[in-house]
Design a protein around this motif. Structure first.
Motif, PDB file in Angstrom:
ATOM      1  N   ALA A 239      12.842  47.334  23.530  1.00 20.26           N
ATOM      2  CA  ALA A 239      14.269  47.112  23.781  1.00 20.26           C
ATOM      3  C   ALA A 239      14.479  46.313  25.066  1.00 20.26           C
ATOM      4  N   ARG A 240      13.556  46.465  25.996  1.00 23.94           N
ATOM      5  CA  ARG A 240      13.652  45.763  27.287  1.00 23.94           C
ATOM      6  C   ARG A 240      13.481  44.249  27.129  1.00 23.94           C
ATOM      7  N   VAL A 241      12.672  43.817  26.149  1.00 23.04           N
ATOM      8  CA  VAL A 241      12.395  42.381  26.046  1.00 23.04           C
ATOM      9  C   VAL A 241      13.154  41.680  24.927  1.00 23.04           C
ATOM     10  N   LEU A 242      13.637  42.443  23.927  1.00 20.67           N
ATOM     11  CA  LEU A 242      14.231  41.794  22.750  1.00 20.67           C
ATOM     12  C   LEU A 242      15.634  41.257  23.037  1.00 20.67           C
ATOM     13  N   ARG A 243      15.914  40.070  22.484  1.00 19.40           N
ATOM     14  CA  ARG A 243      17.205  39.414  22.652  1.00 19.40           C
ATOM     15  C   ARG A 243      17.685  38.894  21.296  1.00 19.40           C
ATOM     16  N   PRO A 244      19.000  38.729  21.110  1.00 29.91           N
ATOM     17  CA  PRO A 244      19.499  38.116  19.872  1.00 29.91           C
ATOM     18  C   PRO A 244      18.831  36.760  19.641  1.00 29.91           C
ATOM     19  N   GLY A 245      18.447  36.514  18.386  1.00 27.59           N
ATOM     20  CA  GLY A 245      17.832  35.236  18.029  1.00 27.59           C
ATOM     21  C   GLY A 245      16.328  35.214  18.129  1.00 27.59           C
ATOM     22  N   ASP A 246      15.723  36.276  18.634  1.00 24.74           N
ATOM     23  CA  ASP A 246      14.266  36.292  18.806  1.00 24.74           C
ATOM     24  C   ASP A 246      13.519  36.333  17.478  1.00 24.74           C
ATOM     25  N   VAL A 247      12.319  35.770  17.512  1.00 25.37           N
ATOM     26  CA  VAL A 247      11.372  35.914  16.406  1.00 25.37           C
ATOM     27  C   VAL A 247      10.430  37.056  16.751  1.00 25.37           C
ATOM     28  N   THR A 248      10.241  37.980  15.808  1.00 25.33           N
ATOM     29  CA  THR A 248       9.350  39.118  16.038  1.00 25.33           C
ATOM     30  C   THR A 248       8.453  39.315  14.819  1.00 25.33           C
ATOM     31  N   VAL A 249       7.450  40.176  14.992  1.00 28.52           N
ATOM     32  CA  VAL A 249       6.535  40.501  13.889  1.00 28.52           C
ATOM     33  C   VAL A 249       6.413  42.013  13.785  1.00 28.52           C
ATOM     34  N   ASP A 250       6.611  42.533  12.574  1.00 31.59           N
ATOM     35  CA  ASP A 250       6.236  43.916  12.269  1.00 31.59           C
ATOM     36  C   ASP A 250       4.923  43.827  11.502  1.00 31.59           C
ATOM     37  N   ALA A 251       3.823  44.164  12.161  1.00 33.40           N
ATOM     38  CA  ALA A 251       2.488  43.971  11.572  1.00 33.40           C
ATOM     39  C   ALA A 251       2.157  45.000  10.508  1.00 33.40           C
ATOM     40  N   THR A 252       2.936  46.092  10.446  1.00 30.77           N
ATOM     41  CA  THR A 252       2.711  47.144   9.447  1.00 30.77           C
ATOM     42  C   THR A 252       4.083  47.602   8.944  1.00 30.77           C
ATOM     43  N   ALA A 253       4.590  46.929   7.938  1.00 35.09           N
ATOM     44  CA  ALA A 253       5.994  47.143   7.543  1.00 35.09           C
ATOM     45  C   ALA A 253       6.268  48.570   7.071  1.00 35.09           C
TER      46      ALA A 253
ATOM     47  N   ALA B  86       4.027  27.403  11.909  1.00 37.59           N
ATOM     48  CA  ALA B  86       3.406  26.864  13.125  1.00 37.59           C
ATOM     49  C   ALA B  86       4.393  26.833  14.291  1.00 37.59           C
ATOM     50  N   ASP B  87       5.678  26.576  13.988  1.00 32.67           N
ATOM     51  CA  ASP B  87       6.633  26.403  15.088  1.00 32.67           C
ATOM     52  C   ASP B  87       7.004  27.717  15.796  1.00 32.67           C
ATOM     53  N   VAL B  88       6.618  28.860  15.236  1.00 29.36           N
ATOM     54  CA  VAL B  88       6.927  30.107  15.953  1.00 29.36           C
ATOM     55  C   VAL B  88       5.748  30.590  16.802  1.00 29.36           C
ATOM     56  N   CYS B  89       4.588  29.958  16.611  1.00 28.55           N
ATOM     57  CA  CYS B  89       3.430  30.379  17.406  1.00 28.55           C
ATOM     58  C   CYS B  89       3.691  30.073  18.881  1.00 28.55           C
ATOM     59  N   GLY B  90       3.515  31.077  19.717  1.00 30.32           N
ATOM     60  CA  GLY B  90       3.818  30.943  21.138  1.00 30.32           C
ATOM     61  C   GLY B  90       5.252  31.301  21.470  1.00 30.32           C
ATOM     62  N   ARG B  91       6.052  31.628  20.421  1.00 26.39           N
ATOM     63  CA  ARG B  91       7.471  31.983  20.643  1.00 26.39           C
ATOM     64  C   ARG B  91       7.811  33.389  20.160  1.00 26.39           C
ATOM     65  N   VAL B  92       6.804  34.146  19.731  1.00 23.19           N
ATOM     66  CA  VAL B  92       7.072  35.480  19.171  1.00 23.19           C
ATOM     67  C   VAL B  92       7.318  36.465  20.320  1.00 23.19           C
ATOM     68  N   ARG B  93       8.517  37.062  20.323  1.00 21.50           N
ATOM     69  CA  ARG B  93       8.891  37.925  21.460  1.00 21.50           C
ATOM     70  C   ARG B  93       8.195  39.278  21.402  1.00 21.50           C
ATOM     71  N   ALA B  94       7.938  39.760  20.199  1.00 23.58           N
ATOM     72  CA  ALA B  94       7.288  41.084  20.107  1.00 23.58           C
ATOM     73  C   ALA B  94       6.522  41.206  18.803  1.00 23.58           C
ATOM     74  N   VAL B  95       5.386  41.879  18.898  1.00 20.06           N
ATOM     75  CA  VAL B  95       4.605  42.228  17.703  1.00 20.06           C
ATOM     76  C   VAL B  95       4.408  43.742  17.737  1.00 20.06           C
ATOM     77  N   VAL B  96       4.753  44.398  16.628  1.00 22.50           N
ATOM     78  CA  VAL B  96       4.693  45.862  16.560  1.00 22.50           C
ATOM     79  C   VAL B  96       3.649  46.298  15.539  1.00 22.50           C
TER      80      VAL B  96
END
Ligand code: SAM
Length: 201
Positions: free
Chosen positions: A15-29, A90-100
């Motif tokens: 919650a501390r790092v996430l912002r509207p518009g961010d790209v994130t990954v849920d690695a285990t849905a 490819a365009d999201v690599c290096g821009r992912v705000r969080a991976v869970v």
């Protein structure tokens, strides 16, 4: 309360790092609860890339997001998280705000297979992939469960991997309720060290 459950601890960090518009990954849905958390925290405009090896998990995740009116926020990938780098645009690599990572098996209900569990080899490969796609100020959250077959070994593998991260480049924080009855649940938060104090800090 300071001493929260491991998952709550991980979510506070996120919650501390996430912002509207961010790209994130849920690695285990799984059942989609983490995806929903990420989607809510990054709305409007955010995108959550979800991975799971079980079609049932992705169906549950898609349906949960749809019920919350956030179906458009999810991209469902029917494959293992170890393929994260090749599957993400490819365009999201290096821009992912969080991976869970919420490791273990798919709980609850018919259609899922509780024998399908995350495994050390693929989990560690996915953690390395997560590091590679993470934004400079991003966060990787990992929650390890030790009560199922293979869980202790996987938690130990994650612990060894985290402890081996170069301190000059990464900070790895471990959280656990030390007096929790029963099987341990451990949360890890991984951040790049840039911008933080070096040496002991
Ligand atoms: C504890 S559940 C995840 C819980 C989920 N995040 C939630 O909020 O409900 C673990 C999930 O990991 C999935 N899984 C197992 N191996 C995997 C792999 N290699 N890649 C991605 N998912 C995997 C399982 O199918 C299961 O659905």
């Amino acid at each position: 309360m300071l001493a929260t459950a491991a998952l709550t601890f991980a979510q506070s960090g996120l919650a501390r790092v996430l912002r509207p518009g961010d790209v994130t990954v849920d690695a285990t849905a799984g059942n989609g609860h983490d995806t929903l958390f990420l989607a809510r925290r990054t709305a409007p405009g955010g995108v959550v890339h979800c991975f799971d090896v079980q079609a049932e998990a992705l169906a549950r995740t898609g349906s949960l997001l749809a019920r919350a009116g956030l179906a458009d926020a999810a991209r469902l990938h029917a494959c293992g998280h170890e393929r994260l780098r090749e599957v993400l645009p490819a365009d999201v690599c290096g821009r992912v705000r969080a991976v869970v990572f919420n490791l273990g098996f798919l709980p609850g209900g018919p259609g899922g297979d509780a024998a399908v569990v995350t495994r050390p080899e693929t989990t560690l490969a996915a953690l390395a992939a997560a590091q590679a796609v993470l934004a400079p100020d991003g966060l990787v959250a990992v929650v390890c469960y030790t009560g199922h077959a293979g869980g202790l070994e996987e938690a130990a593998a994650v612990a060894t991997w985290c402890a081996g991260l170069d301190f000059a480049a990464w900070r790895a924080a471990r959280y656990e309720l030390a007096n929790k009855p029963g099987d341990a649940i451990i949360a890890w938060l991984l951040e790049r060290a840039a911008g933080k104090k070096t040496a002991t800090g």
